[in-house]
Design an enzyme around this catalytic site. Structure first.
Site, PDB file in Angstrom:
ATOM      1  N   GLY A  18      -4.974   4.402  -5.492  1.00  0.00           N
ATOM      2  CA  GLY A  18      -3.516   4.452  -5.619  1.00  0.00           C
ATOM      3  C   GLY A  18      -2.960   3.396  -6.542  1.00  0.00           C
ATOM      4  N   ARG A  19      -2.922   2.160  -6.064  1.00  0.00           N
ATOM      5  CA  ARG A  19      -2.442   1.059  -6.890  1.00  0.00           C
ATOM      6  C   ARG A  19      -3.348   0.857  -8.110  1.00  0.00           C
ATOM      7  NH1 ARG A  19      -1.529  -2.861  -1.690  1.00  0.00           N
ATOM      8  NH2 ARG A  19      -3.153  -1.485  -0.870  1.00  0.00           N
ATOM      9  N   SER A  20      -4.653   1.018  -7.894  1.00  0.00           N
ATOM     10  CA  SER A  20      -5.601   0.855  -9.005  1.00  0.00           C
ATOM     11  C   SER A  20      -5.362   1.911 -10.080  1.00  0.00           C
ATOM     12  CB  SER A  20      -7.043   0.952  -8.488  1.00  0.00           C
ATOM     13  OG  SER A  20      -7.304  -0.042  -7.526  1.00  0.00           O
ATOM     14  N   CYS A  52      -7.965  -1.969  -5.136  1.00  0.00           N
ATOM     15  CA  CYS A  52      -6.960  -2.205  -4.101  1.00  0.00           C
ATOM     16  C   CYS A  52      -7.707  -2.024  -2.789  1.00  0.00           C
ATOM     17  CB  CYS A  52      -5.762  -1.256  -4.257  1.00  0.00           C
ATOM     18  SG  CYS A  52      -6.195   0.460  -4.631  1.00  0.00           S
ATOM     19  N   SER A  53      -7.231  -1.213  -1.881  1.00  0.00           N
ATOM     20  CA  SER A  53      -7.992  -0.977  -0.655  1.00  0.00           C
ATOM     21  C   SER A  53      -8.962   0.188  -0.842  1.00  0.00           C
ATOM     22  CB  SER A  53      -7.042  -0.691   0.516  1.00  0.00           C
ATOM     23  OG  SER A  53      -7.765  -0.559   1.718  1.00  0.00           O
ATOM     24  N   ALA A  54      -8.437   1.332  -1.294  1.00  0.00           N
ATOM     25  CA  ALA A  54      -9.304   2.490  -1.538  1.00  0.00           C
ATOM     26  C   ALA A  54      -9.749   2.592  -2.995  1.00  0.00           C
ATOM     27  CB  ALA A  54      -8.588   3.777  -1.138  1.00  0.00           C
ATOM     28  N   GLY A  55      -9.054   1.888  -3.889  1.00  0.00           N
ATOM     29  CA  GLY A  55      -9.408   1.948  -5.300  1.00  0.00           C
ATOM     30  C   GLY A  55      -8.922   3.197  -5.983  1.00  0.00           C
ATOM     31  N   GLN A  80      -1.305   7.862  -5.659  1.00  0.00           N
ATOM     32  CA  GLN A  80      -1.259   8.526  -4.361  1.00  0.00           C
ATOM     33  C   GLN A  80       0.103   9.086  -3.979  1.00  0.00           C
ATOM     34  OE1 GLN A  80      -3.384   4.836  -2.725  1.00  0.00           O
ATOM     35  NE2 GLN A  80      -3.749   6.362  -1.176  1.00  0.00           N
ATOM     36  N   ASP A  83       0.839  -1.188   0.000  1.00  0.00           N
ATOM     37  CA  ASP A  83       0.000   0.000   0.000  1.00  0.00           C
ATOM     38  C   ASP A  83       0.880   1.246   0.000  1.00  0.00           C
ATOM     39  OD1 ASP A  83      -2.284   1.491   0.018  1.00  0.00           O
ATOM     40  OD2 ASP A  83      -2.735   1.210   2.135  1.00  0.00           O
TER      41      ASP A  83
END
Length: 470
Positions: free
Chosen positions: A232-234, A227-230, A273, A193
Site C-alpha cells: 500500500g504505502r510502498s 511498510c507492513s505488507a509492502g 490499497q 496504514d
C-alpha cells in the site's frame, strides 16, 4: 515555460475530472479488476515452510519477480523486484520483517548491495505489531545485532530525528570477509496504514532527501522499500517517484499514471490499497512537477495549492475514508488483508454520476453493500482506515460562496443516498422473506412426499390383503 504549463495542465485536468465527478473509487476498482486478469503463480510462497515467513497469508510475492537469496536454508523472502525500465528505476518491495525473517532481510540487503532502506510504517500501529525492529536499539557496541546464521553484524552508527521521518546510519558487516558497508535508513513516521501522508509537501521533502543521498545511484542495488505488507504505502511511494522521473524525461502528456500502476502490479500484487492512496499519488505528482529537486532547502518546494483542484468542500467525492484520531479505539482484526482476492463488480465504461455509481455498486455486490462500504470493511481486516482528507488541503481556505445550484445538488445527492439506503434495506427484507418462504415450501414438499408415500404404501397393503382374502 508555456509548454511546461500546458503539460502540467493535462495531468491537473485529469485530476479535476476525477475529483469533480467522484471517480476515485470507480477508477481504483477498475485498476484492481484489470490487474486481477493476470494469473501469476505463487507456488514458492505457498510452500508449507515458507508460509511461516509471510506476515499476511494473502500477500505473497509472484514467482517470476520474487527476490531469491543464495544462502541455503534462507533462499525465500517475501520481497519482489519492481522494475520501471523507462524511468531507469528498480525497487525491491518487501513486507515489514518478522522476528524470524530479520536474517533474511539483512542478507537480502547485503546480496543486493542496496544503499538505502525506505521504511514507511511504525513498528506498532493501532496496538498491533506491524514490523519487528530489525536494527539495534542504540549505538552502543553491546547493542549490535549479531546474525551468525548468515554471517552478518548490524550496528547503529547515528540517528537523527526530523519532523516527519528519522534518519539512521547503519553499518552492515560481513563477518566472514570482514567487509563493511554503510546503509541509510529513511523511516517515515507519520504515514498511517491504509492512509496517506498529512501533506504532499512533507512527502516530497522526504523523497527529495532520499534522492539526494544517492539511494538510486547506478553503483548500488535497488533501494529496499517496505511498510507492513509492502504493497500500500510502498506502492504509493514507488508510483509517485517513478511517474515524476518519467514525466520529467518524456513529458506529462506521454505518461499515464494508471498504466504505470498496472505495469507495477505485474510484479507485486495489490500495489496501492485504497482510492485515497491513488488520489494522493496524483496530488504528489502534480506538486512534484513544480519541485526543484536539486535544491538543498525547502525553497525548492512549492506551497500547497492543490485545493484549487478539489471540490467545494476540500475533500474528494466518492472515496472510502474514515477519519479517526482516537488512540482508544479497539485494536483491528488480525491478518489476512483479505481485500486482495475478493471478486469485484463489473464497472461501466461510461463515467457515471455519484448516484449512478452508488446504485450500480449496490446492485453488483453480492452482499448488497456499496463499493465504498466494502472497501472500508476490507481495510478493517488489518487496521481501521485513519485518514483525514482535510490534511491535504488545510493550508488553503475552504472555497466560500458556494453557488446555490451546488448546494441543491448536494442536497439532492443526500436524498438519493438515503433513497438508495432504503432500497438496500427493502431488498434485504425481501431476501429474508424469500428465504423463509423457501424453507416453508421445502417443509410442505417434504410433508407432501411423505403423505404420498404413506398413501401408496397403504394402498399396496390393502391390495395384498384383498387378494389374500378373496
Amino acid at each position: 515555460m508555456e509548454s511546461e504549463v500546458k503539460n502540467e495542465n493535462i495531468l491537473e485536468t485529469e485530476f479535476r475530472l476525477m475529483e469533480s465527478n467522484g471517480l476515485w473509487t470507480a477508477t481504483y476498482l477498475q485498476i484492481r479488476q484489470e490487474s486481477m486478469k493476470k494469473d501469476h503463480s505463487l507456488d514458492e510462497a505457498k510452500k508449507t515452510d515458507n508460509k511461516l515467513l509471510n506476515r499476511y497469508r494473502d500477500v505473497n510475492p509472484y514467482d517470476h519477480s520474487r527476490v531469491i537469496l543464495s544462502k541455503p536454508g534462507y533462499s525465500y523472502i517475501n520481497a519482489s523486484y519492481i522494475p520501471v525500465e523507462e524511468a531507469r528505476r528498480k525497487y525491491i518491495l518487501t513486507q515489514g520483517p518478522l522476528s524470524n525473517t530479520i536474517r533474511h532481510f539483512w542478507l537480502m540487503i547485503w546480496e543486493e548491495n542496496s544503499k538505502a532502506i525506505i521504511m514507511l510504517n511504525k513498528l506498532i500501529e493501532k496496538n498491533q505489531s506491524k514490523c519487528s525492529q530489525y536494527w539495534p536499539a542504540s549505538t552502543s557496541e553491546e547493542a549490535a545485532l549479531e546474525l551468525p546464521e548468515v554471517d552478518l553484524r548490524v550496528e547503529l552508527l547515528r540517528e537523527i530525528i526530523f519532523s516527519h521521518y528519522i534518519l539512521r546510519k547503519i553499518r552492515l558487516t560481513n563477518t566472514s570477509s570482514d567487509e563493511s558497508r554503510e546503509i541509510i535508513q529513511f523511516h517515515y513516521t507519520t504515514w498511517p496504514d491504509f492512509g496517506v501522508p498529512q501533506s504532499p509537501l512533507a512527502f516530497l521533502k522526504f523523497l527529495r532527501d532520499i534522492r539526494q543521498c544517492g539511494a538510486f545511484g547506478f553503483e548500488y542495488g535497488p533501494p529496499i522499500v517496505h511498510c507492513s505488507a509492502g504493497i500500500g504505502r510502498s506502492g504509493t511511494f514507488c508510483l509517485v517517484d517513478s511517474c515524476l522521473v518519467l514525466m520529467e524525461e518524456k513529458g506529462v502528456e506521454n505518461v499515464n499514471v494508471k498504466n504505470v500502476l498496472l505495469e507495477m502490479r505485474n510484479y507485486r500484487m495489490g500495489l496501492i490499497q485504497t482510492p485515497e492512496q491513488l488520489r494522493f499519488s496524483y496530488i504528489a505528482i502534480i506538486q512534484g512537477l513544480k519541485v526543484d529537486w536539486n535544491a538543498e532547502d525547502d525553497d525548492g518546494l512549492p506551497q500547497d495549492d492543490i485545493s484549487c483542484l478539489t471540490n467545494d468542500e476540500g475533500a474528494p467525492k466518492n472515496v472510502a475514508t474514515v477519519s479517526s484520531d482516537s488512540e482508544d479505539e479497539p485494536p483491528p482484526l488480525p491478518p489476512p488483508r483479505s481485500f486482495i482476492e475478493k471478486p469485484l463488480p463489473v464497472l461501466p465504461n461510461d463515467s457515471p454520476s455519484d448516484s449512478e455509481t452508488e446504485e450500480e455498486s449496490a446492485s453488483c455486490d453480492s452482499d448488497v453493500d456499496t463499493a465504498e462500504t466494502r472497501l472500508i470493511e476490507d481495510a478493517s481486516s488489518e487496521e481501521a482506515v485513519t485518514v483525514d482528507d482535510g490534511d491535504l488541503t488545510s493550508n488553503e481556505p475552504v472555497l466560500a460562496n458556494v453557488p446555490e445550484s451546488r448546494k441543491r445538488k448536494r442536497s439532492d445527492s443526500q436524498e438519493e443516498s438515503k433513497s438508495i439506503s432504503d432500497k438496500v434495506q427493502e431488498m434485504k427484507k425481501k431476501q429474508m422473506q424469500a428465504e423463509k418462504w423457501k424453507k416453508i415450501r421445502s417443509i410442505f414438499i417434504n410433508l407432501s412426499s411423505g403423505i404420498s408415500f404413506v398413501a401408496v404404501f397403504g394402498a399396496a397393503l390393502a391390495y395384498i390383503w384383498y387378494r389374500r382374502t378373496a
